[in-house]
Each structure stands twice: as C-alpha cells, then as structure tokens.
Design an enzyme around this catalytic site. Structure first.
Site, PDB file in Angstrom:
ATOM      1  N   ASN A 212       0.848  -1.203   0.000  1.00  0.00           N
ATOM      2  CA  ASN A 212       0.000   0.000   0.000  1.00  0.00           C
ATOM      3  C   ASN A 212       0.880   1.248   0.000  1.00  0.00           C
ATOM      4  O   ASN A 212       2.100   1.159  -0.058  1.00  0.00           O
ATOM      5  CB  ASN A 212      -0.951  -0.025   1.206  1.00  0.00           C
ATOM      6  CG  ASN A 212      -0.180  -0.078   2.508  1.00  0.00           C
ATOM      7  OD1 ASN A 212       0.537   0.847   2.861  1.00  0.00           O
ATOM      8  ND2 ASN A 212      -0.305  -1.188   3.224  1.00  0.00           N
ATOM      9  N   ILE A 309      -2.475  -7.504  14.388  1.00  0.00           N
ATOM     10  CA  ILE A 309      -1.424  -7.213  15.378  1.00  0.00           C
ATOM     11  C   ILE A 309      -1.979  -6.378  16.525  1.00  0.00           C
ATOM     12  O   ILE A 309      -1.749  -6.651  17.703  1.00  0.00           O
ATOM     13  CB  ILE A 309      -0.253  -6.470  14.691  1.00  0.00           C
ATOM     14  CG1 ILE A 309       0.290  -7.311  13.544  1.00  0.00           C
ATOM     15  CG2 ILE A 309       0.842  -6.131  15.695  1.00  0.00           C
ATOM     16  CD1 ILE A 309       1.186  -6.562  12.580  1.00  0.00           C
ATOM     17  N   LYS A 339     -13.888   0.115  15.020  1.00  0.00           N
ATOM     18  CA  LYS A 339     -12.572  -0.529  15.189  1.00  0.00           C
ATOM     19  C   LYS A 339     -12.112  -0.424  16.644  1.00  0.00           C
ATOM     20  O   LYS A 339     -11.557  -1.373  17.202  1.00  0.00           O
ATOM     21  CB  LYS A 339     -11.526   0.122  14.266  1.00  0.00           C
ATOM     22  CG  LYS A 339     -11.682  -0.335  12.817  1.00  0.00           C
ATOM     23  CD  LYS A 339     -10.693   0.320  11.865  1.00  0.00           C
ATOM     24  CE  LYS A 339     -11.020  -0.115  10.436  1.00  0.00           C
ATOM     25  NZ  LYS A 339     -10.282   0.586   9.403  1.00  0.00           N
TER      26      LYS A 339
HETATM   27  O1  PMT Z   1       2.857   6.296   6.490  1.00  0.00           O
HETATM   28  P1  PMT Z   1       2.248   7.614   6.020  1.00  0.00           P
HETATM   29  O2  PMT Z   1       2.418   7.784   4.511  1.00  0.00           O
HETATM   30  O3  PMT Z   1       2.724   8.798   6.800  1.00  0.00           O
HETATM   31  O4  PMT Z   1       0.657   7.503   6.224  1.00  0.00           O
HETATM   32  C1  PMT Z   1       0.156   7.450   7.528  1.00  0.00           C
HETATM   33  C2  PMT Z   1      -0.993   6.427   7.646  1.00  0.00           C
HETATM   34  C3  PMT Z   1      -2.164   6.909   6.789  1.00  0.00           C
HETATM   35  C4  PMT Z   1      -0.528   5.033   7.179  1.00  0.00           C
HETATM   36  C5  PMT Z   1      -1.379   6.356   9.170  1.00  0.00           C
HETATM   37  O5  PMT Z   1      -1.752   7.625   9.631  1.00  0.00           O
HETATM   38  C6  PMT Z   1      -2.497   5.344   9.402  1.00  0.00           C
HETATM   39  O6  PMT Z   1      -3.677   5.635   9.253  1.00  0.00           O
HETATM   40  N1  PMT Z   1      -2.132   4.092   9.778  1.00  0.00           N
HETATM   41  C7  PMT Z   1      -3.060   2.968   9.906  1.00  0.00           C
HETATM   42  C8  PMT Z   1      -3.323   2.357   8.552  1.00  0.00           C
HETATM   43  C9  PMT Z   1      -4.252   1.163   8.598  1.00  0.00           C
HETATM   44  O7  PMT Z   1      -3.851   0.100   8.270  1.00  0.00           O
HETATM   45  O8  PMT Z   1      -5.468   1.407   9.084  1.00  0.00           O
HETATM   46  P2  PMT Z   1      -6.640   0.259   9.203  1.00  0.00           P
HETATM   47  O9  PMT Z   1      -7.858   1.089   9.455  1.00  0.00           O
HETATM   48  O10 PMT Z   1      -6.616  -0.634   8.034  1.00  0.00           O
HETATM   49  O11 PMT Z   1      -6.214  -0.565  10.477  1.00  0.00           O
HETATM   50  C10 PMT Z   1      -6.678  -0.249  11.788  1.00  0.00           C
HETATM   51  C11 PMT Z   1      -5.586  -0.493  12.803  1.00  0.00           C
HETATM   52  O12 PMT Z   1      -5.300  -1.887  12.904  1.00  0.00           O
HETATM   53  C12 PMT Z   1      -4.248   0.195  12.504  1.00  0.00           C
HETATM   54  O13 PMT Z   1      -3.720   0.649  13.731  1.00  0.00           O
HETATM   55  C13 PMT Z   1      -3.395  -0.931  11.941  1.00  0.00           C
HETATM   56  O14 PMT Z   1      -2.002  -0.726  12.254  1.00  0.00           O
HETATM   57  C14 PMT Z   1      -3.933  -2.146  12.692  1.00  0.00           C
HETATM   58  N2  PMT Z   1      -3.830  -3.427  11.982  1.00  0.00           N
HETATM   59  C15 PMT Z   1      -4.525  -3.643  10.827  1.00  0.00           C
HETATM   60  C16 PMT Z   1      -4.487  -4.874  10.223  1.00  0.00           C
HETATM   61  C17 PMT Z   1      -3.694  -5.893  10.786  1.00  0.00           C
HETATM   62  N3  PMT Z   1      -3.618  -7.098  10.225  1.00  0.00           N
HETATM   63  N4  PMT Z   1      -3.029  -5.662  11.920  1.00  0.00           N
HETATM   64  C18 PMT Z   1      -3.087  -4.455  12.516  1.00  0.00           C
HETATM   65  O15 PMT Z   1      -2.451  -4.247  13.559  1.00  0.00           O
END
Ligand code: PMT
Length: 401
Positions: A212, A309, A339
């Site tokens: 991504n 995670i 979430k």
């Molecule tokens: O890296 P940059 O270019 O500066 O951009 C920043 C960002 C947009 C990546 C950052 O601000 C951000 O939003 N990070 C979270 C991205 C994400 O994966 O969001 P999600 O809504 O899909 O996931 C929710 C949460 O679960 C996140 O904390 C993610 O780290 C966590 N997760 C998701 C899937 C997984 N299998 N394990 C996880 O721990």
C-alpha cells in the site's frame, strides 16, 4: 536559531576521547551563541585529541580535567560543579565512557561528576559502526536509557575510520536543539513505547508483492516525538526509505507475519503501543516458488487473513496502553469507533486517506481522536506537529490511568 530553551542555562559539556572531540569546540560556540553558560570537563583520553586550551578559548572559562588537581578543586570543586549544572551533556561519548557510566564508575572527574549531580544527563555517542552495533554497547545504552539518560544519536554517514554507517556524533546544531528539549516537559521519562510504521509487503512470487501507499512518515514522526518526551522507543517498520530518528531502536520487517512476530517479541516491558503501520489484512495463500508466467486474460489470487497485530496487543497480558489508527475513505468516525470497540483499544486516531492534506504519503495530517467518554480533533498540521500533540495527549491519559 529560534528559542532553544537554553538561554541562561548552566551546562556542563563532558568531552571523552574520540576523533569527534574536535566538533565539540564548535558545540561550545553554538551553545554560547544561544545564551548557555558552558563549563567543559575533559577525560584524560579527550586531551589526547584536543587540548584543554582550545576549550578554554571557546568557552572563556577554565577547563576541568582532573579530580586530583588541588588548584582546580580550590577554584570550583567537583561537588560544587555538580551542583552548579542544570544539565550535563557528554559529547562525544565513547564506548568506554558509556560502559563506565552504565556501571556507575567514579574513576575520573567526569564520571564522578555524573554521579554527584542531580541535573539531567544527555550523551551523544560517537564510535565506529561495528562498535556501536556490538551487543555490549547496546546493553550499556539500554541500561542508561532505562535510567532516564537521554541518548542523542548517533547519526549515520561517513566515519573518520573510512567506513559508512551508524556511529557519527550528531552535528553541533542538532545537539543544541535536542539538549533544549531536555528542559521541556518529559512526560514519558523512563517509559517504553513500541510503534509500528510503514506498509507491509505480501509476496506473490519471488519478484512481486501486494502492498500500500504508506510512506512511514506518520509513524516515524511519532517515534521522534515519543523519544523527545523521554521514552525508550522501539520502532517496528515495514519497508520505507526514511532515516531512523536518532536514539530510536528500529526493527525492520517486511510482511504482516514478520511484523506480528516482532511486535509480540518487544512487548515485554512495553508501557504504550501505537499501531500506525498500514498492515495488509490479507496475504496470498501460496507464494509461487518461481516468477508467475503470463497466461489467461484473468488471474485469480487466493488470499488468506493476516493476524491482527493491534487486536493481539490489546488482548495480551499484561496489556500496554494500546493506541490504534484507522485509515478511512468515508464515514471516518463511524468506522473508527467500530474498530476501537472491536479491538478493545484505549484510544483510536482516525485519518481520512485518498484526499489531499491527510493520510498516506503527504507531509500533513488531521486526526480524529476517540476514547471511552470523549473525542477531539488534532490538526491539520505537519505530521511532526500532529505527532507531538498526539504523544502529549497519550502521555497525559496514560499517566492519569
Ligand atoms: O505512512 P504515512 O504515509 O505517513 O501515512 C500514515 C498512515 C495513513 C498510514 C497512518 O496515519 C495510518 O492511518 N495508519 C493505519 C493504517 C491502517 O492500516 O489502518 P486500518 O484502518 O486498516 O487498520 C486499523 C488499525 O489496525 C491500525 O492501527 C493498523 O495498524 C492495525 N492493523 C490492521 C491490520 C492488521 N492485520 N493488523 C493491525 O495491527
């Protein structure tokens, strides 16, 4: 340089033996330029690299070199000097000096002074890259960090020995800036923070992967802000092209599986976990051994779920204060709150992605924070600014609970 917080501050600059000692003369000059009152203490080895006369000339003060010098002790004894200091900065700090500090030796003026002062201590390590990565040095640095010593650097680049890598003393201007932050509030002093950052890569075959747009900027800014707040920081990062913030321990991973394993291995002693990485929810169920060949007009890839995670950290015991991110393209608040509840988080920070001014890759961000019983907005501002506000907010809530 704008306000550094060092105007009128009484600083002891300790200089230990290393080629970087020549830069410390410029450091004295820079500290005096921002209004600090500087006294220099040199180890015997440091005097082999630069003469005390040089430091006397740039500091305008006598230089202290020996515990057993009765004239110097009569002028300003080591206990008096220790009481006088508002901060002690040792730059360069050699591997030998770090080892002596870690075990609490008092075998020369500088180490004795460190034990005798109540002022905050900062060290700027400088040594060959192989020495810096030696487990014995890492263990000493860890001991000092846990004791609340600020580890400033080292930086990476060309080394005096002709090699390239981590171990260079930070530049004088950078040290002045970092030293100034010691006088600000350090609400995470003595705490350990684990942060994930960047994307993950899920391989399809030996040459292709699914990933991504995360650049790692937000997560790296959080790591630097947590470090400035006094925390020992472990940054678990997917593949990004960013330099490691000085003083932060970085663990590189590629896949979600590797990130999961690495995070779970760093949770021992972790006080706060922040999941900022954009982790792939799915991975190809099988990874082809050789490069996939072009065939039909359509190709189907069977995907399977990756471990979550963040949810695993929130379910661990003992459980750190757990902060998640949410990256959304619509209904930011609705999806983020779902979430937060599903993963049992203490706090969620939600950002819009795919729009200008926030989210992936760009320099700025805007976050909606939601916790049990409240919510607020941070930004829009630079990721560095948003990160330092978020860390201050997390520290405040963590210290209250
Ligand atoms: O890296 P940059 O270019 O500066 O951009 C920043 C960002 C947009 C990546 C950052 O601000 C951000 O939003 N990070 C979270 C991205 C994400 O994966 O969001 P999600 O809504 O899909 O996931 C929710 C949460 O679960 C996140 O904390 C993610 O780290 C966590 N997760 C998701 C899937 C997984 N299998 N394990 C996880 O721990």
């Amino acid at each position: 340089m704008s306000d550094t917080g060092l105007q009128g501050r009484r600083i002891i600059l300790g200089v230990s033996g290393g080629i970087a000692a020549y830069k410390s003369a410029d450091l004295v000059r820079r500290l005096r330029e921002v209004g600090a009152d500087v006294r220099v203490v040199m180890t015997r080895a440091a005097t082999e690299f630069v003469t005390p006369l040089t430091f006397q000339a740039v500091s305008g003060q006598p230089v202290h070199t020996s515990l057993l010098d009765s004239d110097a002790e009569a002028a300003m004894g080591h206990i008096e000097l220790a009481r006088w200091a508002e901060a002690v900065l040792i730059a360069p700090a050699s591997a030998d000096l770090l080892a002596r500090l870690a075990v609490g030796r008092a075998d020369d003026l500088l180490t004795t002074l460190v034990l005798a002062t109540e002022a905050p201590l900062a060290v700027a390590p400088a040594m060959n890259r192989v020495m810096w990565s030696h487990p014995a040095v890492a263990a000493n640095v860890h001991v000092l960090e846990r004791r609340g010593v600020a580890i400033l650097g080292p930086g990476s680049g060309d080394q005096a020995c002709g090699e390239q890598g981590a171990g260079r003393m930070l530049e004088p201007l950078d040290l002045v800036r970092r030293l100034g932050s010691l006088f600000g509030p350090r609400p995470l002093q003595g705490k350990t923070v684990v942060i994930t950052a960047g994307p993950t890569r899920e391989p399809l075959d030996p040459v292709r992967f699914i990933s991504n747009r995360s650049s790692g900027r937000m997560g790296f800014a959080l790591a630097a802000a947590a470090r400035d707040a006094g925390a020992a920081v472990h940054l678990v990062s997917g593949p990004v092209s960013l330099p490691t913030p000085a003083g932060v321990r970085r663990l590189d991973v590629e896949t979600a599986g590797e990130m999961h394993e690495t995070v779970m291995g760093t949770l021992d002693g972790c006080d706060i976990f922040i999941g900022c990485a954009a982790v792939a929810d799915y991975r190809p169920a099988t990874v082809a051994a050789g490069k996939l060949k072009k065939g039909d007009q359509r190709m189907q890839v069977d995907m399977e779920r990756n471990p979550d995670i963040l949810a695993a950290v929130a379910a661990s015991s003992p459980r750190p204060y757990t902060v998640g991110f949410a990256a959304e393209t619509d209904d930011l608040q609705g999806h983020a709150e779902a979430k937060r509840l599903a993963k049992r988080l203490d706090l969620i920070a939600a950002n819009l992605v795919g729009v200008p001014g926030s989210g992936f890759e760009v320099a700025d961000n805007r976050l909606w924070l939601r916790w049990q019983g409240g919510d607020c907005w941070l930004g829009p501002a630079s990721k560095e600014q948003v990160a330092s506000e978020l860390i201050a907010f997390i520290a405040e809530r963590f210290n209250r609970e």
